[in-house]
Write an enzyme that holds these catalytic residues in place. Sequence first.
Site, short mmCIF file in Angstrom:
data_model
loop_
_atom_site.label_atom_id
_atom_site.label_comp_id
_atom_site.label_asym_id
_atom_site.label_seq_id
_atom_site.Cartn_x
_atom_site.Cartn_y
_atom_site.Cartn_z
N GLU A 162 7.91 -7.99 -17.42
CA GLU A 162 9.25 -8.59 -17.31
C GLU A 162 9.19 -10.11 -17.54
OE1 GLU A 162 12.47 -7.09 -16.58
OE2 GLU A 162 11.33 -5.35 -17.20
N ARG A 164 6.60 7.67 -8.67
CA ARG A 164 7.48 6.56 -9.02
C ARG A 164 8.73 6.60 -8.13
NH1 ARG A 164 8.04 1.46 -10.92
NH2 ARG A 164 8.53 1.38 -13.12
N TYR A 207 14.27 -11.19 -10.58
CA TYR A 207 12.94 -10.60 -10.33
C TYR A 207 11.89 -11.27 -11.21
CZ TYR A 207 9.17 -7.13 -10.91
OH TYR A 207 7.94 -6.50 -11.01
N LYS A 251 8.66 -13.55 -10.23
CA LYS A 251 7.31 -13.15 -10.64
C LYS A 251 6.64 -14.25 -11.48
CE LYS A 251 6.32 -8.92 -9.09
NZ LYS A 251 5.03 -8.52 -8.47
N VAL A 266 0.82 -1.22 0.00
CA VAL A 266 0.00 0.00 0.00
C VAL A 266 0.86 1.27 0.00
CG1 VAL A 266 -0.26 0.24 2.53
CG2 VAL A 266 -2.14 0.93 1.01
N THR A 267 2.09 1.18 0.50
CA THR A 267 2.95 2.37 0.56
C THR A 267 3.65 2.65 -0.77
OG1 THR A 267 4.73 0.98 1.38
CG2 THR A 267 3.48 2.18 3.03
N GLY A 268 3.51 1.74 -1.73
CA GLY A 268 4.21 1.90 -3.01
C GLY A 268 3.46 2.83 -3.96
N THR A 327 3.84 -8.98 -14.38
CA THR A 327 4.65 -7.95 -15.04
C THR A 327 5.09 -8.32 -16.45
OG1 THR A 327 6.88 -6.97 -14.97
CG2 THR A 327 6.58 -8.96 -13.71
N ASP A 338 4.10 -8.73 7.02
CA ASP A 338 5.22 -8.80 6.06
C ASP A 338 4.99 -9.99 5.14
OD1 ASP A 338 8.36 -7.57 6.21
OD2 ASP A 338 8.02 -9.37 4.99
P1 NAP Z 1 6.88 -0.11 -5.41
O1 NAP Z 1 6.58 1.36 -5.49
O2 NAP Z 1 8.28 -0.57 -5.34
O3 NAP Z 1 6.09 -0.67 -4.12
C1 NAP Z 1 6.34 -1.94 -3.61
C2 NAP Z 1 5.55 -2.13 -2.34
O4 NAP Z 1 5.81 -3.44 -1.82
C3 NAP Z 1 5.90 -1.13 -1.23
O5 NAP Z 1 4.72 -0.77 -0.55
C4 NAP Z 1 6.79 -1.97 -0.32
O6 NAP Z 1 6.80 -1.54 1.03
C5 NAP Z 1 6.08 -3.32 -0.42
N1 NAP Z 1 6.91 -4.42 0.05
C6 NAP Z 1 8.13 -4.81 -0.39
N2 NAP Z 1 8.57 -5.87 0.31
C7 NAP Z 1 7.62 -6.17 1.23
C8 NAP Z 1 7.49 -7.14 2.25
N3 NAP Z 1 8.44 -8.04 2.50
N4 NAP Z 1 6.36 -7.15 2.98
C9 NAP Z 1 5.38 -6.23 2.77
N5 NAP Z 1 5.45 -5.28 1.83
C10 NAP Z 1 6.56 -5.25 1.07
O7 NAP Z 1 6.18 -0.88 -6.62
P2 NAP Z 1 5.02 -0.39 -7.63
O8 NAP Z 1 5.66 0.27 -8.79
O9 NAP Z 1 3.95 0.27 -6.87
O10 NAP Z 1 4.52 -1.82 -8.18
C11 NAP Z 1 3.49 -2.54 -7.50
C12 NAP Z 1 3.56 -3.99 -7.91
O11 NAP Z 1 3.41 -4.12 -9.32
C13 NAP Z 1 4.87 -4.70 -7.60
O12 NAP Z 1 4.56 -6.04 -7.28
C14 NAP Z 1 5.65 -4.64 -8.90
O13 NAP Z 1 6.56 -5.71 -8.95
C15 NAP Z 1 4.52 -4.80 -9.90
N6 NAP Z 1 4.71 -4.16 -11.20
C16 NAP Z 1 5.06 -2.86 -11.30
C17 NAP Z 1 5.16 -2.27 -12.54
C18 NAP Z 1 5.52 -0.82 -12.70
O14 NAP Z 1 5.89 -0.42 -13.81
N7 NAP Z 1 5.39 0.00 -11.67
C19 NAP Z 1 4.90 -3.03 -13.70
C20 NAP Z 1 4.53 -4.37 -13.55
C21 NAP Z 1 4.41 -4.93 -12.30
P3 NAP Z 1 7.87 -0.46 1.57
O15 NAP Z 1 7.30 0.89 1.20
O16 NAP Z 1 7.90 -0.73 3.02
O17 NAP Z 1 9.16 -0.72 0.85
O1 G4F Z 2 13.05 1.89 -14.92
P1 G4F Z 2 13.61 0.53 -14.86
O2 G4F Z 2 14.50 0.21 -13.71
O3 G4F Z 2 12.39 -0.46 -14.97
P2 G4F Z 2 12.27 -2.00 -15.38
O4 G4F Z 2 13.54 -2.72 -15.23
O5 G4F Z 2 11.63 -2.03 -16.71
O6 G4F Z 2 11.27 -2.55 -14.26
C1 G4F Z 2 10.08 -1.86 -13.93
O7 G4F Z 2 9.05 -2.23 -14.82
C2 G4F Z 2 8.68 -3.62 -14.77
C3 G4F Z 2 7.59 -3.85 -15.82
O8 G4F Z 2 8.19 -4.15 -17.05
C4 G4F Z 2 8.21 -3.95 -13.38
F1 G4F Z 2 7.83 -5.26 -13.32
C5 G4F Z 2 9.30 -3.67 -12.38
O9 G4F Z 2 8.80 -3.89 -11.06
C6 G4F Z 2 9.72 -2.21 -12.49
O10 G4F Z 2 8.65 -1.40 -12.06
O11 G4F Z 2 14.47 0.24 -16.20
C7 G4F Z 2 13.91 0.40 -17.48
C8 G4F Z 2 15.02 0.25 -18.52
C9 G4F Z 2 15.91 -0.98 -18.33
O12 G4F Z 2 16.15 -1.60 -19.57
C10 G4F Z 2 17.22 -0.42 -17.79
O13 G4F Z 2 18.36 -1.17 -18.18
O14 G4F Z 2 15.89 1.37 -18.41
C11 G4F Z 2 17.23 0.94 -18.46
N1 G4F Z 2 18.07 1.92 -17.77
C12 G4F Z 2 19.01 2.68 -18.38
N2 G4F Z 2 19.64 3.45 -17.45
C13 G4F Z 2 18.07 2.20 -16.45
C14 G4F Z 2 19.06 3.16 -16.26
N3 G4F Z 2 17.30 1.74 -15.44
C15 G4F Z 2 17.53 2.25 -14.18
N4 G4F Z 2 16.76 1.84 -13.16
N5 G4F Z 2 18.53 3.18 -13.95
C16 G4F Z 2 19.31 3.66 -14.95
O15 G4F Z 2 20.18 4.49 -14.73
#
Ligand code: NAP
Ligand code: G4F
Length: 368
Positions: free
Chosen positions: A130, A187, A152, A156, A10-12, A128, A59
Site C-alpha cells: 500500500e 484471512r 493506513y 505505514k 499474534v492473533t492475526g 506493505t 497494547d
Molecule cells: P490482521 O489479521 O488484521 O491482524 C492484525 C493483528 O494486529 C491482530 O492480531 C490484532 O489483534 C493486532 N492488533 C491490532 N491493533 C492492536 C493493538 N492496538 N495492540 C496490539 N495488537 C493489535 O493482519 P494480517 O493480515 O495478519 O497482517 C499482519 C501485518 O502485516 C499487519 O501489520 C498488516 O498491516 C501487514 N500487512 C498485511 C498484508 C496482507 O495482505 N495480509 C500485506 C502487507 C502488510 P486483535 O486480534 O486483537 O484484533
Molecule cells: O482485500 P482488500 O480490502 O485489501 P487491501 O486494501 O489491498 O489491503 C490489504 O492488503 C494490503 C497490502 O497491499 C495490506 F497492507 C492491508 O493491511 C490489507 O491486508 O481490498 C483489495 C481491493 C481494493 O482495491 C478494494 O477497493 O479490493 C477492492 N474491493 C472491491 N470490493 C473490496 C471490495 N475490498 C473490500 N475489502 N471489500 C469489498 O467489498
Amino acid sequence: MAKIALITGVTGQDGSYLSEFLLGKGYEVHGIIRRSSVDYRERIAHLEGTPHFHLHYADMSDSMSLVKLVGKVQPDEIYNLAAQSHVQVSFDAPEFTADVDAVGVLRILEAVRTNHLEKTCKIYQASTSELYGKVEEVPQSETTPFHPYSPYAVAKLYGYWIIKEYREAYDMFCCSGILFNHESERRGETFVTRKITLAAARIAQGLQECLYLGNLDSLRDWGYAKDYVECMWLILQHPTPEDFVIATGVQHTVREFATLAFHHAGIELRWEGKGVDEKGIVEELRIKNEKLKIKEGDVVVRVSPDFYRPTDVVNLLGDPSKAKRELGWNPQSTSFEELVELMVKHDMQKVTREHFNAAEYLEKGIVK
Ligand code: NAP
Ligand code: G4F
C-alpha cells in the site's frame, strides 16, 4: 539455547502462521494479545497450552506495557505485525490507525532501546505494498517511489521510515518486508478475497442470494500467507539488515478472483454492465442442492458504492527478484489458482459445518 521471538499481532492471520513456523524451528514464541470483551483467538487456539508458546497482555498504544514486556521476554527477534490493517476502516478511524500503525512502531523501537537490547534484538516490520499507492511504476520493487493513498498507507509509511531511521542512527538490525496482499483460510472476513470465498460458499449452499462488492477492476498481486511468513524469518536471518519486496509477480482483478471462486463453488459466472451497474450472472450451475435459492440467469454479484474508497489503490504488482536472489525464496510455491481453490474448499466445509450441522441438530432436537 532456543531463540526467543516476540510477535505483536499474534492473533492475526500472519501472526498465527508465523507462530507455527517459528515453533517448528525450535523457537520460544511470545505473543502480544489485547483485552477484548470477546476473546477472539480462533487462529491460535490450537497453539495455546503448547510448550514454548506464551501469550501476554499488552497494547501497541501503551508504551509502558511494551517496555515492560520487552524487558521481561528479552527477545532475540521481534516481529511487529500488529496493526489496524483494514484500508477502508482507516478512512473511518484515521487517528487510531496512525497511533497503532505509525507510533506503535516507534514504541517498539524505543522499548528495545530502553531495555538496552538494540545490539542483540532484531526487528521485522510489517510494511506493505500500500506504500506504493497511486503507483508511480509497474511492477513495484524496492526502488519504486512511494505514494501512499489512504490513512493506513500514510501511517505505514511512518513505520517504514522510522525503522530505516533507527537502523541508520543507532545501527540496529531492523528491516521492513514490503509485503503484497497475501490471503488464506485464516484471512479476515471483510477483506475482499475472504468475503468472496465465504459468500460463494454460502450462495452455493442456499444461505445467501447475492454478494455486494466495490471496485471489481482493482488489480492485486495475491499470494498465500503461509508462504509469506517464511520470508519474514528469512529477512531477519539475512547477514545485513535490508528491506525486501515480497510478492508473486502475478496480478489479477477482483472480478477474476470472484469468477474463479464461484467456479470452485460450482457456479459459472458471466459479467454484464459497467461500473456500479455491473453484475455477475449465473451462466451455469454445476451443483444440485434442494436448498439452493438461485437458478441460471440470476444475479449473484452486484456492485455497491458503499465499498468504494475515497482513494483506491488499483494496480499492485510486485517484483520479488531481490527476495528470490538474496533470500532464496520461491514466490510461486502456491499459485493464484491453488490459493483460490484452497480458500473456497475451506469455506465450503466451514459453512456446512457451522450451519447445516447446527440446523440438523436443531431439527432432530439434539440442541434445545
Ligand atoms: P490482521 O489479521 O488484521 O491482524 C492484525 C493483528 O494486529 C491482530 O492480531 C490484532 O489483534 C493486532 N492488533 C491490532 N491493533 C492492536 C493493538 N492496538 N495492540 C496490539 N495488537 C493489535 O493482519 P494480517 O493480515 O495478519 O497482517 C499482519 C501485518 O502485516 C499487519 O501489520 C498488516 O498491516 C501487514 N500487512 C498485511 C498484508 C496482507 O495482505 N495480509 C500485506 C502487507 C502488510 P486483535 O486480534 O486483537 O484484533
Ligand atoms: O482485500 P482488500 O480490502 O485489501 P487491501 O486494501 O489491498 O489491503 C490489504 O492488503 C494490503 C497490502 O497491499 C495490506 F497492507 C492491508 O493491511 C490489507 O491486508 O481490498 C483489495 C481491493 C481494493 O482495491 C478494494 O477497493 O479490493 C477492492 N474491493 C472491491 N470490493 C473490496 C471490495 N475490498 C473490500 N475489502 N471489500 C469489498 O467489498
